[in-house]
Design a protein around this motif. Structure first.
Motif, PDB file in Angstrom:
ATOM      1  N   ARG A   1     -10.007   0.190  -0.990  1.00  0.00           N
ATOM      2  CA  ARG A   1     -10.392   1.346  -0.170  1.00  0.00           C
ATOM      3  C   ARG A   1      -9.235   1.823   0.694  1.00  0.00           C
ATOM      4  NH1 ARG A   1     -15.345  -1.267   0.926  1.00  0.00           N
ATOM      5  NH2 ARG A   1     -14.844  -1.379   3.130  1.00  0.00           N
ATOM      6  N   ASP A   2      -8.407   0.886   1.183  1.00  0.00           N
ATOM      7  CA  ASP A   2      -7.235   1.299   1.962  1.00  0.00           C
ATOM      8  C   ASP A   2      -6.309   2.174   1.121  1.00  0.00           C
ATOM      9  OD1 ASP A   2      -8.028   0.095   4.264  1.00  0.00           O
ATOM     10  OD2 ASP A   2      -6.605  -1.583   4.174  1.00  0.00           O
TER      11      ASP A   2
ATOM     12  N   ARG B   1      -7.932   5.663   0.476  1.00  0.00           N
ATOM     13  CA  ARG B   1      -7.849   6.554   1.634  1.00  0.00           C
ATOM     14  C   ARG B   1      -6.474   7.213   1.727  1.00  0.00           C
ATOM     15  NH1 ARG B   1     -10.516   1.899   4.402  1.00  0.00           N
ATOM     16  NH2 ARG B   1     -12.751   2.346   4.437  1.00  0.00           N
ATOM     17  N   ARG B   2      -5.460   6.548   1.195  1.00  0.00           N
ATOM     18  CA  ARG B   2      -4.108   7.098   1.213  1.00  0.00           C
ATOM     19  C   ARG B   2      -3.876   8.071   0.051  1.00  0.00           C
ATOM     20  NH1 ARG B   2      -3.789   2.220   3.754  1.00  0.00           N
ATOM     21  NH2 ARG B   2      -2.030   1.819   5.180  1.00  0.00           N
TER      22      ARG B   2
ATOM     23  N   ASP C   1     -11.526  -4.111   0.614  1.00  0.00           N
ATOM     24  CA  ASP C   1     -10.724  -3.465   1.660  1.00  0.00           C
ATOM     25  C   ASP C   1      -9.391  -2.951   1.130  1.00  0.00           C
ATOM     26  OD1 ASP C   1     -12.663  -3.863   3.555  1.00  0.00           O
ATOM     27  OD2 ASP C   1     -11.766  -5.700   4.364  1.00  0.00           O
TER      28      ASP C   1
ATOM     29  N   LEU D   1       0.830  -1.203   0.000  1.00  0.00           N
ATOM     30  CA  LEU D   1       0.000   0.000   0.000  1.00  0.00           C
ATOM     31  C   LEU D   1       0.868   1.258   0.000  1.00  0.00           C
ATOM     32  CD1 LEU D   1      -2.774  -1.124   2.497  1.00  0.00           C
ATOM     33  CD2 LEU D   1      -3.124  -0.542   0.093  1.00  0.00           C
TER      34      LEU D   1
END
Length: 218
Positions: free
Chosen positions: A135-136, A139-140, A132, A22
């Motif tokens: 979306r993770d 969000r970043r 997930d 990520l």
């Protein structure tokens, strides 16, 4: 901005590799590079929605023209209000019922936004994915321009390996979340007119949408 011939691939079923992936993906997006990632429907290829050169790289990688604008994925439903001029009541009803999930809403985008997603004629297609990992990352990074990870005219990739086979030469980072065996592409609803209209039938059947918005046409 430099895309390696072999993208860095991270096994997101491992917590440490997922965290590293990520961060690598966030960095790559910030540099204007492309990222291959899982969504709740199929694997996607992502670029920073606000970097026109990155979106052009995405279109070129897919061998796709500007006449099919790239959809935008968001990490939170609340982000939608900042991207569009106004959210019609029918769009709010559909989003509350089916987000996160396989529903893409076409709305008039806010005129102040500095982006170029293709020949969108003042509209943007937005979705909140039910995944997930996606979306993770969102969000970043904030909103991402995301299209299915395949060359134009070829089947959508349902695994990281299929995505790499088609677009790996164009991507800097791959987030491998395992196979996606779900419902195929999202259903697209145009909410810019007086009556919402289905542009593409996909993961959500029209009957389910009409339970929320009976006036929907297809």
């Amino acid at each position: 901005m430099s895309t390696p011939s072999t993208p860095a691939t991270f096994d997101c079923t491992d917590p440490d590799a997922r965290a590293a992936g990520l961060e690598a993906a966030r960095t790559a997006i910030g540099q204007g590079d492309l990222v291959l990632l899982p969504t709740d429907t199929v694997y996607g290829v992502a670029a920073d929605a606000f970097t026109p050169a990155a979106v052009l790289r995405l279109l070129a990688a897919k061998n796709r023209g500007r006449t099919m604008p790239v959809p935008v994925l968001i990490g939170e439903a609340s982000t939608l209000a900042g991207l569009v001029g106004a959210v019609p009541p029918v769009a709010t009803q559909l989003a509350e019922a089916f987000w996160p999930g396989g529903l893409t809403l076409v709305l008039e985008h806010a005129p102040s936004l500095a982006w170029d997603l293709g020949d969108a004629e003042g509209t943007v297609a937005v979705r909140l994915p039910d995944d997930d990992i996606a979306r993770d990352l969102l969000r970043r990074t904030g909103p991402l321009a995301v299209s299915s990870a395949n060359r134009s005219g070829r089947p959508a990739a349902t695994s990281a390996q299929q995505a790499i086979a088609q677009l790996g030469l164009h991507a800097a980072v791959v987030l491998d979340g395992g196979p996606r065996t779900g419902s195929g592409a999202s259903t697209i609803v145009d909410c810019t007119g007086p009556v919402p209209r289905v542009l593409r039938i996909g993961a959500l059947p029209v009957d389910r949408l009409r339970e929320v918005v009976p006036e929907l046409t297809d």
